[in-house]
Write a protein that holds these residues in place. Structure first.
Motif, mmCIF file in Angstrom:
data_model
loop_
_atom_site.group_PDB
_atom_site.id
_atom_site.type_symbol
_atom_site.label_atom_id
_atom_site.label_comp_id
_atom_site.label_asym_id
_atom_site.label_seq_id
_atom_site.Cartn_x
_atom_site.Cartn_y
_atom_site.Cartn_z
ATOM 1 N N THR A 121 0.853 -1.187 0.000
ATOM 2 C CA THR A 121 0.000 0.000 0.000
ATOM 3 C C THR A 121 0.890 1.239 0.000
ATOM 4 O OG1 THR A 121 -0.063 0.270 2.401
ATOM 5 C CG2 THR A 121 -1.636 -1.276 1.424
ATOM 6 N N GLU A 158 -3.804 5.756 2.615
ATOM 7 C CA GLU A 158 -4.095 4.328 2.465
ATOM 8 C C GLU A 158 -3.897 3.555 3.763
ATOM 9 O OE1 GLU A 158 -3.161 3.797 -2.271
ATOM 10 O OE2 GLU A 158 -2.620 2.232 -0.871
ATOM 11 N N HIS A 160 -6.076 2.688 5.890
ATOM 12 C CA HIS A 160 -7.157 1.710 6.070
ATOM 13 C C HIS A 160 -6.881 0.444 5.251
ATOM 14 C CE1 HIS A 160 -9.354 5.036 7.934
ATOM 15 N NE2 HIS A 160 -8.989 5.759 6.905
ATOM 16 N N ILE A 161 -6.313 0.609 4.057
ATOM 17 C CA ILE A 161 -5.946 -0.556 3.248
ATOM 18 C C ILE A 161 -4.801 -1.303 3.921
ATOM 19 C CG2 ILE A 161 -5.161 -1.346 0.983
ATOM 20 C CD1 ILE A 161 -6.417 1.115 -0.219
ATOM 21 N N TYR A 162 -3.862 -0.556 4.486
ATOM 22 C CA TYR A 162 -2.755 -1.162 5.236
ATOM 23 C C TYR A 162 -3.285 -2.042 6.366
ATOM 24 C CZ TYR A 162 0.930 -1.285 8.804
ATOM 25 O OH TYR A 162 1.818 -1.686 9.774
ATOM 26 N N MET A 164 -5.984 -3.735 6.421
ATOM 27 C CA MET A 164 -6.496 -4.983 5.857
ATOM 28 C C MET A 164 -5.358 -5.882 5.385
ATOM 29 S SD MET A 164 -9.931 -3.773 3.807
ATOM 30 C CE MET A 164 -9.186 -2.409 2.929
ATOM 31 N N ILE A 165 -4.350 -5.297 4.724
ATOM 32 C CA ILE A 165 -3.212 -6.068 4.223
ATOM 33 C C ILE A 165 -2.450 -6.726 5.373
ATOM 34 C CG2 ILE A 165 -0.957 -5.894 3.073
ATOM 35 C CD1 ILE A 165 -3.231 -5.795 1.131
ATOM 36 N N ARG A 177 -13.668 5.019 7.621
ATOM 37 C CA ARG A 177 -13.460 4.215 6.422
ATOM 38 C C ARG A 177 -13.036 5.130 5.278
ATOM 39 N NH1 ARG A 177 -18.934 0.401 6.338
ATOM 40 N NH2 ARG A 177 -18.617 -0.598 8.378
ATOM 41 N N LEU A 181 -9.990 6.970 -2.704
ATOM 42 C CA LEU A 181 -8.548 7.173 -2.714
ATOM 43 C C LEU A 181 -8.187 8.234 -3.741
ATOM 44 C CD1 LEU A 181 -7.276 3.485 -2.544
ATOM 45 C CD2 LEU A 181 -7.472 5.139 -0.675
#
Length: 215
Positions: A121, A158, A160-162, A164-165, A177, A181
């Protein structure tokens, strides 16, 4: 995580979640962050509107000032590799003090796996620990300022994506949330710093690793 209890900012329904939109600016300016409580329907509508009007960078900026997400990750990866930063991070992981959580999907035995970098990310591509960032600022203040800006201004878009990853449990994730992006990101002014930074950091590696052990 407790169910949402706030009202939607647009329609008033009592089914809203908090959504965050981060829009970075060119170096060294700070970006802008907006937060809005929206129900799922209004969030989808707002997201589609943002996507349709934010396809291109500002027309007043030179073409090479703005790059897409993949280009930014590639640029940061190349710079960290050429400057020797990944090598220091690998040694930090080898001594058991690495920053990256072991649950991350792109982690290898010695830190971030370069063969799996397309799972990265912006947040983790931009992240650099304070011990290493302080050392960089000591030997190349201009580069240190740029990397600090990259970490603080580009990475959070990013986060929030981090989460999840890296498999952060849902109950422990940030309540906001991501709504949309950025379509493009500003290019960090890092050209010409990598070779000198590698040479200057070499004598400081043991000191950096010692600081990490103390932390």
């Amino acid at each position: 995580m407790a169910p949402p209890t706030t009202h939607c900012h647009d329609c008033g329904k009592l089914t809203a979640h908090r959504y965050e939109t981060v829009r970075p600016a060119t170096y060294p300016a700070p970006g802008t962050t907006t937060v809005k409580d929206l129900c799922p329907t209004c969030a989808r509508q707002t997201r589609q509107q943002l996507i349709s009007i934010e396809r291109l960078p500002p027309t007043s900026s030179p073409e090479d000032t703005w790059i897409v997400r993949r280009e930014l990750i590639d640029q940061l990866d190349r710079f960290f590799a050429e400057a020797g930063i990944f090598e220091i991070c690998a040694r930090c992981h080898a001594q058991g003090t690495g920053c990256c959580p072991p649950t991350c999907r792109v982690m290898g035995d010695r830190g971030c796996d370069p063969e799996n970098r397309y799972g990265k990310t912006i947040f983790c591509a931009a992240f650099i620990c304070s011990a290493l960032l302080n050392a960089i600022s000591e030997v190349d203040p201009e580069c240190g300022r740029t990397l600090r800006w990259v970490k603080e201004e580009l990475g959070p878009a990013e986060y929030h994506i981090y989460e999840m990853i890296t498999r952060v449990p849902t109950a422990h994730r940030e309540p906001e949330r991501p709504l949309s992006l950025p379509a493009v990101y500003p290019r960090p002014p890092l050209t010409g710093h990598a070779a000198g930074l590698r040479t200057a950091l070499l004598p400081l590696v043991d000191e950096i690793l010692a600081v990490r052990r103390l932390w």
